[in-house]
Design an enzyme around this catalytic site. Structure first.
Site, PDB file in Angstrom:
ATOM      1  N   CYS A 365     -41.644  36.382 -50.559  1.00 32.92           N
ATOM      2  CA  CYS A 365     -42.661  36.252 -51.598  1.00 32.92           C
ATOM      3  C   CYS A 365     -43.968  35.724 -51.027  1.00 32.92           C
ATOM      4  O   CYS A 365     -44.358  34.569 -51.264  1.00 32.92           O
ATOM      5  CB  CYS A 365     -42.133  35.363 -52.718  1.00 32.92           C
ATOM      6  N   TYR A 394     -40.774  36.684 -28.548  1.00 28.93           N
ATOM      7  CA  TYR A 394     -41.438  36.066 -29.697  1.00 28.93           C
ATOM      8  C   TYR A 394     -40.993  36.720 -31.007  1.00 28.93           C
ATOM      9  O   TYR A 394     -41.772  36.869 -31.938  1.00 28.93           O
ATOM     10  CB  TYR A 394     -42.971  36.098 -29.523  1.00 28.93           C
TER      11      TYR A 394
HETATM   12  C1  LIG Z   1     -45.866  30.766 -23.442  1.00 33.69           C
HETATM   13  C2  LIG Z   1     -45.910  30.288 -22.052  1.00 33.69           C
HETATM   14  C3  LIG Z   1     -45.517  31.142 -21.006  1.00 33.69           C
HETATM   15  C4  LIG Z   1     -45.084  32.565 -21.213  1.00 33.69           C
HETATM   16  O1  LIG Z   1     -46.102  33.412 -21.612  1.00 33.69           O
HETATM   17  P1  LIG Z   1     -45.876  34.985 -21.651  1.00 33.69           P
HETATM   18  O2  LIG Z   1     -47.153  35.521 -22.129  1.00 33.69           O
HETATM   19  O3  LIG Z   1     -44.756  35.253 -22.590  1.00 33.69           O
HETATM   20  O4  LIG Z   1     -45.540  35.430 -20.265  1.00 33.69           O
HETATM   21  C5  LIG Z   1     -45.521  30.621 -19.732  1.00 33.69           C
HETATM   22  N1  LIG Z   1     -45.901  29.342 -19.482  1.00 33.69           N
HETATM   23  C6  LIG Z   1     -46.281  28.508 -20.475  1.00 33.69           C
HETATM   24  C7  LIG Z   1     -46.667  27.113 -20.135  1.00 33.69           C
HETATM   25  C8  LIG Z   1     -46.301  28.945 -21.776  1.00 33.69           C
HETATM   26  O5  LIG Z   1     -46.700  28.117 -22.749  1.00 33.69           O
END
Ligand SMILES: *Cc1c(COP(=O)(O)O)cnc(C)c1O
Length: 456
Positions: A365, A394
């Site tokens: 909703c 993700y």
């Molecule tokens: C989110 C993150 C990643 C991974 O990022 P991707 O774009 O999925 O490769 C790596 N290191 C840190 C510190 C992050 O916060």
């Protein structure tokens, strides 16, 4: 490249597609349509239900190997960014190939250890590490903490002192480069909350070196996610490399350069660089520093190794729009809502129904609950299955119970077998941990009823 492919066994085996005789003599429809490796997604949907996340083991591991091989000849560790997909089976798939983990919470640390990641290959980032999280990481013996602020550094020094150990640390420097990605996933600009500015880093390193219970071992950067160009990596690493030279000349022991993650993937028509392109570009910048490189890829390993299978519930058309209402919502996959992200949506069984433009929406909703907007697609029938592609990163990790929707199941396919790697949450799971305090309990309910009766 991924292992989600349409199959028409009739053509493949030189036989007629369509009906075939099963072993028990029953007439079965021969499986066609979208497969994950050797398993029809329609079978998984039938047997496990929808919505369901499906991951291809062989795609996950191929992506890991491609990344790994790109840096052949340079000492390196690949620490999978667990926030992209923290399922134990996924994490194990990488750790079994020698991979480590990039964790950003005590929960992810717990998962990494449970999945069998070697503590000496775990790096820990994040701006808000708590005392108990720091303790757990020190006790586990992780490779290093990636420090995001001076106060955090002091906290870690304190906890390490109490435990009688020295905490291995790297400072996360913010090189102030534009990753040219979505503002929510850009992390390497001065205005972002992450890291320590590169100008202040030298002072911070000297302060760190003087602390009794920490040990400087590295430097860390991570400038953003879904990067589709090489230049931000090169520009930021040049700044970082310059700092490493200065640090070394002052006798600081920088053993690890943590390059972070961020390499993008193709969702629609992006042309992200390959790991080999990244390697070719950054080798000359980093090679002569004599450090071990740490990489934290998340999306590039897992994104296109998974999809979310959902079922069409209803269709409706208003004067303005066509809607396809499916059984997966923003609580299952929030990227379209949160980042206006594009995910390709494929029919699991192709039809030749006419095309129209529709919004694919969930049951939540909220107006923001959509998986696609104004998408050209074939008019589906209720009950039809759709695969939301590029959902291996993700996806599940950002899911929630909003609207009291149990979280989806997760499945891993290997060859022609599939495994449920997280069972669908049930209603009991939904309320586990909740309690009605005694003052609201049976007696209170009884009193309330009597009070109501008394007023009649
Ligand atoms: C989110 C993150 C990643 C991974 O990022 P991707 O774009 O999925 O490769 C790596 N290191 C840190 C510190 C992050 O916060």
């Amino acid at each position: 490249m991924d292992d989600f492919i349409y199959r028409d066994p009739g053509k493949e085996n030189g036989e007629e597609a369509g009906q075939a005789l099963g072993v028990d003599g029953a007439v079965r429809s021969r499986s066609t349509g979208l497969f994950c490796e050797g398993v029809p997604l329609s079978r998984i949907a039938r047997e496990v239900g929808t919505p369901v996340y499906v991951y291809s083991y062989n795609t996950l591991t191929r992506h890991f190997r491609v990344f790994d091989e790109a840096f052949d000849g340079i000492p390196h560790v690949i620490c999978f960014a667990m926030k992209a997909n923290s399922n134990l089976a996924v994490v194990r798939s990488f750790s079994a190939l020698g991979g480590g983990a990039d964790v950003v919470s005590g929960g992810e640390l717990f998962r990494a250890l449970r999945a069998g990641v070697m503590p000496s290959k775990i790096v820990y980032a994040g701006v808000g590490k708590t005392v108990s999280e720091i303790e757990a990481a020190l006790k586990a013996g992780i490779l290093m903490f990636n420090i995001e602020s001076q106060e955090e550094l002091l906290a870690i020094d304190g906890v390490a002192g109490r435990l009688g150990v020295r905490a291995p640390i790297a400072l996360r420097v913010n090189p102030d480069v534009d990753a040219k990605t979505h503002p929510y996933i850009s992390t390497g600009l001065k205005k972002n909350k992450f890291g320590i500015s590169i100008e202040q880093a030298m002072d911070e390193y000297e302060r760190a070196e003087a602390l009794p219970n920490v040990k400087v071992v590295g430097i860390h950067q991570h400038i953003g996610s879904q990067l589709t160009e090489i230049s931000p990596f090169v520009d930021s690493l040049k700044k970082t490399a310059e700092l490493v030279r200065k640090l070394k000349s002052r006798g600081l022991g920088i053993k690890y350069i943590d390059v972070g993650g961020g390499l993008g993937i193709r969702y629609l028509n992006e042309k992200p660089p390959l790991p080999s392109d990244l390697a070719r570009a950054i080798r000359p910048v980093l090679e002569d520093l004599g450090c071990t490189l740490v990489f934290e890829p998340g999306r590039v390993l897992a994104g296109n190794a998974g999809c979310l299978v959902t079922k069409v519930l209803y269709r409706k058309s208003t004067q303005e729009k066509n809607f396809i209402i499916v059984d997966a919502g923003m609580n299952d996959l929030v990227r379209p809502t949160l980042y206006q992200a594009y995910h390709e949506i494929k029919q699991v069984i192709t039809t030749d129904a006419p095309e129209f433009l529709a919004d694919v929406v969930g049951p939540i909703c909220e107006t923001g609950d959509f998986l696609a907007k104004d998408r050209a697609m074939r008019v589906p029938q209720p009950g039809e299955l759709l695969a939301v592609m590029s959902a291996g990163a993700y996806g599940f990790t950002m899911s929630s119970n909003y609207n009291s929707r149990p979280r989806a199941a997760e499945v891993m396919v290997e060859g022609d077998r599939y495994y449920i790697v997280r069972r669908r949450e049930d209603y009991e799971g939904l309320v586990s941990g909740e309690e009605i305090p005694e003052f609201l309990g049976e007696k209170a309910a009884h009193d309330a009823q009597r009070a109501r009766q008394g007023t009649r």
